[in-house]
Scaffold this active site. Structure first.
Site, mmCIF file in Angstrom:
data_model
loop_
_atom_site.group_PDB
_atom_site.id
_atom_site.type_symbol
_atom_site.label_atom_id
_atom_site.label_comp_id
_atom_site.label_asym_id
_atom_site.label_seq_id
_atom_site.Cartn_x
_atom_site.Cartn_y
_atom_site.Cartn_z
ATOM 1 N N GLY A 84 59.342 96.165 40.306
ATOM 2 C CA GLY A 84 59.519 95.047 39.387
ATOM 3 C C GLY A 84 59.984 93.784 40.093
ATOM 4 O O GLY A 84 59.849 92.681 39.586
ATOM 5 N N ARG A 85 60.556 93.973 41.266
ATOM 6 C CA ARG A 85 61.017 92.789 42.028
ATOM 7 C C ARG A 85 60.726 92.977 43.508
ATOM 8 O O ARG A 85 61.428 92.428 44.355
ATOM 9 C CB ARG A 85 62.500 92.552 41.802
ATOM 10 C CG ARG A 85 63.293 93.777 42.175
ATOM 11 C CD ARG A 85 64.728 93.599 42.251
ATOM 12 N NE ARG A 85 65.299 94.937 42.137
ATOM 13 C CZ ARG A 85 66.553 95.228 42.302
ATOM 14 N NH1 ARG A 85 67.392 94.270 42.580
ATOM 15 N NH2 ARG A 85 66.984 96.453 42.185
ATOM 16 N N LYS A 105 61.787 91.832 48.759
ATOM 17 C CA LYS A 105 62.536 92.256 47.576
ATOM 18 C C LYS A 105 63.205 91.021 46.983
ATOM 19 O O LYS A 105 64.020 90.382 47.642
ATOM 20 C CB LYS A 105 63.589 93.293 48.013
ATOM 21 C CG LYS A 105 64.285 93.961 46.854
ATOM 22 C CD LYS A 105 65.092 95.152 47.322
ATOM 23 C CE LYS A 105 65.972 95.665 46.217
ATOM 24 N NZ LYS A 105 66.855 96.744 46.675
ATOM 25 N N GLY A 118 62.248 89.542 38.355
ATOM 26 C CA GLY A 118 61.664 89.811 39.666
ATOM 27 C C GLY A 118 62.434 89.179 40.822
ATOM 28 O O GLY A 118 61.998 89.216 41.966
ATOM 29 N N ARG A 168 62.231 93.768 53.921
ATOM 30 C CA ARG A 168 62.714 95.094 54.277
ATOM 31 C C ARG A 168 61.587 95.949 54.836
ATOM 32 O O ARG A 168 60.418 95.730 54.530
ATOM 33 C CB ARG A 168 63.396 95.674 53.040
ATOM 34 C CG ARG A 168 63.064 97.052 52.634
ATOM 35 C CD ARG A 168 63.961 97.478 51.493
ATOM 36 N NE ARG A 168 63.174 98.045 50.408
ATOM 37 C CZ ARG A 168 63.698 98.571 49.309
ATOM 38 N NH1 ARG A 168 65.003 98.558 49.113
ATOM 39 N NH2 ARG A 168 62.935 99.081 48.374
ATOM 40 N N ARG A 175 58.049 107.589 47.057
ATOM 41 C CA ARG A 175 59.285 108.246 46.621
ATOM 42 C C ARG A 175 58.946 109.448 45.755
ATOM 43 O O ARG A 175 57.790 109.605 45.339
ATOM 44 C CB ARG A 175 60.143 107.242 45.861
ATOM 45 C CG ARG A 175 59.302 106.489 44.864
ATOM 46 C CD ARG A 175 59.901 105.175 44.386
ATOM 47 N NE ARG A 175 59.434 103.998 45.108
ATOM 48 C CZ ARG A 175 60.166 102.902 45.261
ATOM 49 N NH1 ARG A 175 61.360 102.825 44.750
ATOM 50 N NH2 ARG A 175 59.702 101.865 45.935
ATOM 51 N N ASP A 244 63.503 107.898 41.660
ATOM 52 C CA ASP A 244 62.732 106.760 42.181
ATOM 53 C C ASP A 244 63.419 106.129 43.386
ATOM 54 O O ASP A 244 62.830 105.282 44.065
ATOM 55 C CB ASP A 244 62.499 105.695 41.096
ATOM 56 C CG ASP A 244 63.774 105.310 40.379
ATOM 57 O OD1 ASP A 244 64.409 106.203 39.778
ATOM 58 O OD2 ASP A 244 64.157 104.131 40.433
ATOM 59 N N ASN A 245 64.635 106.543 43.658
ATOM 60 C CA ASN A 245 65.333 106.031 44.846
ATOM 61 C C ASN A 245 65.466 107.118 45.918
ATOM 62 O O ASN A 245 66.290 107.008 46.825
ATOM 63 C CB ASN A 245 66.710 105.499 44.472
ATOM 64 C CG ASN A 245 66.611 104.245 43.622
ATOM 65 O OD1 ASN A 245 65.616 103.527 43.683
ATOM 66 N ND2 ASN A 245 67.625 103.979 42.820
HETATM 67 P P1 AMP Z 1 66.676 99.952 41.167
HETATM 68 O O1 AMP Z 1 67.919 100.110 40.368
HETATM 69 O O2 AMP Z 1 66.775 98.891 42.193
HETATM 70 O O3 AMP Z 1 66.204 101.233 41.750
HETATM 71 O O4 AMP Z 1 65.562 99.457 40.144
HETATM 72 C C1 AMP Z 1 65.125 100.195 39.042
HETATM 73 C C2 AMP Z 1 63.917 99.548 38.415
HETATM 74 O O5 AMP Z 1 64.251 98.286 37.846
HETATM 75 C C3 AMP Z 1 62.779 99.269 39.380
HETATM 76 O O6 AMP Z 1 61.550 99.520 38.744
HETATM 77 C C4 AMP Z 1 62.953 97.813 39.689
HETATM 78 O O7 AMP Z 1 61.767 97.222 40.119
HETATM 79 C C5 AMP Z 1 63.424 97.261 38.353
HETATM 80 N N1 AMP Z 1 64.189 96.005 38.514
HETATM 81 C C6 AMP Z 1 65.448 95.861 38.964
HETATM 82 N N2 AMP Z 1 65.811 94.573 39.002
HETATM 83 C C7 AMP Z 1 64.770 93.850 38.537
HETATM 84 C C8 AMP Z 1 64.508 92.450 38.316
HETATM 85 N N3 AMP Z 1 65.428 91.514 38.595
HETATM 86 N N4 AMP Z 1 63.299 92.105 37.823
HETATM 87 C C9 AMP Z 1 62.374 93.022 37.544
HETATM 88 N N5 AMP Z 1 62.546 94.337 37.735
HETATM 89 C C10 AMP Z 1 63.731 94.767 38.217
HETATM 90 MG MG MG Z 2 64.892 101.540 43.217
#
Ligand code: AMP
Ligand code: MG
Length: 479
Positions: A84-85, A105, A118, A168, A175, A244-245
């Site tokens: 998403g970002r 990122k 994003g 990065r 994953r 997913d992580n």
């Molecule tokens: P994360 O907690 O970083 O593993 O993110 C979990 C999900 O939320 C992933 O699909 C990310 O792409 C999405 N996400 C987190 N922050 C943002 C943001 N600022 N804009 C869009 N998607 C986000």
């Molecule tokens: Mg993640």
């Protein structure tokens, strides 16, 4: 400028969407990891050209930047996700045919952004840069940080903050959640294509195996166990071990709410959203097992055409977790106390030490460091403990009857860091950096780049946090 490849685009289109990074009016290169560029044999870059190269990605069918689709179990709940970002600019193939994703990122919205913008804040990006580079220096498999670019715009969070993006690098961003996505939203052909691609890219030796899905499951289980064992060695709490992580490559990534433990306690948790302590320090082994079980589930149709046989194969593989975990965990913990003989009769030495550390509320890093040098500073509650004196006697006699103290100390110094990114030091450095003063950030980064090399004049970096800081400290997913 840098030759990039796009092997990921050979996968069915369900796995990605082509997307260009946003354009920014005044992007400015804040940090460039020159030693990593050297390692990768990337020639010297001109900052402005480098930024233009990263942002001006033309997308045609065959080449161009893209966002990856994935799913995942977040705090136990299954969700459809995706970058998403984040945007993969392309794959860089370094000497020795090592392939890396170059990923931005915080570079703007993608088709997977849902309600998000994003974007990323400068503070979260700097934090990831610092933590990932510290992990690498601590000798733990990790995503790497190549550059930080300030975007020149403000992003809206609780209050407006300066925006930035991170460049990065990972062996691959595939994953457990990518496999879950294939299983629940793709066809059998999609699953097979993802498996074949992953094996070819990360574990080509598996191609010879008769049951490749089973071999992949076992391989990922092994690399993830090895990774989490390393987290336990250094007191690292990932904080958001959603599927997913959890990388297929066995690299630590997504440094949002991670933190380092100070006082030893298995229940230690810092993440503000982890109210149940699901991802607490001592839960990390059982959570990685849970995530691997989800990985096994996602592979079922590939494990065997007969569902019952597939399930049995998956179960048998996951049942091996405990045994592998214990062997690897105790081998590592025994090395922390300088003992190479990892036979089960020595396990109690580790358990007793941890029990005393918990009881006496001792600092994890500093206790092992003190043991490595047999130097406990005055006032350390260990010195007044009869239990500890007995333990010490046992430990010393074990060492004298095996390799001798000099050798044991050498091993301990290799396994017990003097410096870890303590939360209060990280926060202090970040607060100053986002105000434009990078002195503390640079100092801390430099110390963390050499974590096993104790220096007297850097002793203040080993100090535990002020008590009032630690009580109220919480981390955030930090987008
Ligand atoms: P994360 O907690 O970083 O593993 O993110 C979990 C999900 O939320 C992933 O699909 C990310 O792409 C999405 N996400 C987190 N922050 C943002 C943001 N600022 N804009 C869009 N998607 C986000
Ligand atoms: Mg993640």
């Amino acid at each position: 400028m840098i030759d990039l490849e796009y092997s990921y685009l050979s996968l069915p289109t369900t796995f990605y969407q082509k997307v260009k990074p946003s354009s920014f009016s005044k992007p400015e290169l804040l940090l460039l990891n020159q030693s990593l560029l050297d390692e990768l044999n990337i020639p010297k870059v001109n900052p402005q050209e480098f930024i233009s190269f990263l942002l001006n990605q033309e997308a045609t069918d065959a080449v161009g930047s893209f966002a990856q689709a994935y799913a995942g179990h977040q705090f136990g709940h299954f969700t459809r996700l995706g970058d998403g970002r984040a945007i993969v600019v392309g794959e860089y193939v370094s000497t020795g045919n090592l392939r890396y994703d170059l990923q931005l990122k915080g570079s703007g919205r993608t088709p997977y952004s849902r309600g998000g913008d994003g974007k990323a804040t400068l503070k979260s990006v700097l934090r990831e840069y610092l933590m990932s580079e510290a992990m690498h220096a601590l000798k733990v498999q990790s995503s790497r940080s190549l550059a930080v670019v300030k975007t020149g715009e403000w992003v809206q969070r609780e209050k407006p903050q300066e925006g930035a993006f991170l460049l990065r690098l990972m062996k691959s961003h595939i994953r457990v959640g990518t496999f879950e996505y294939a299983r629940y939203f793709g066809s059998t052909e999609d699953q097979k294509a993802l498996m074949d691609y992953t094996i070819q890219r990360l574990y080509p030796e598996i191609k010879q195996e008769e049951n490749q899905a089973l071999a992949l499951l076992k391989k990922v289980m092994l690399v993830q166990i090895e990774l989490v064992v390393e987290w336990m060695r250094i007191g690292f709490i990932h904080g958001v071990m959603n599927t997913d992580n959890t990388s297929i490559s066995g690299e630590t990534f997504d440094y949002g709410p991670c933190a380092f433990m100070n006082v030893y306690h298995p229940k230690t948790v810092f993440s503000s959203i982890d109210t149940q302590g699901r991802y607490a320090f001592g839960n990390q082994p059982s959570i990685i097992k849970w995530n691997l079980a989800k990985f096994a589930e996602s592979l079922l149709p590939l494990l065997h055409p007969e569902p019952e046989t597939a399930l049995q194969l998956a179960q048998e593989a996951i049942d091996e977790f405990e045994d592998i975990w214990h062997k690897k965990y105790y081998k590592m913990m025994l090395l922390k106390v300088g003992i190479e003989n990892a036979s089960p009769e020595n396990y109690s030495l580790v358990n007793e030490l941890l029990a005393m550390m918990k009881e006496l509320k001792l600092d994890y890093t500093n206790t092992f460091f003190a043991l490595s040098r047999d130097q406990f500073e005055e006032g350390n509650p260990m010195l007044d403990s009869v239990e500890f004196k007995n333990w010490l006697e046992n430990w010393k006699s074990l060492i004298h009857n095996s390799t001798g103290m000099a050798h044991a100390q050498k091993i301990m110094k290799e396994n017990n860091p003097a410096f870890v990114p303590r939360n209060y030091l990280v926060e202090e450095a970040l607060e100053k950096a986002i105000e434009g003063d990078f002195t503390k950030f640079e100092q801390l980064l430099k110390v963390l780049q050499n974590p096993y090399q104790y220096q007297e004049n850097l002793n203040h970096f080993t100090l535990p946090p002020p008590e009032e800081f630690e009580i109220s400290y919480a981390t955030f997913c930090g987008t």
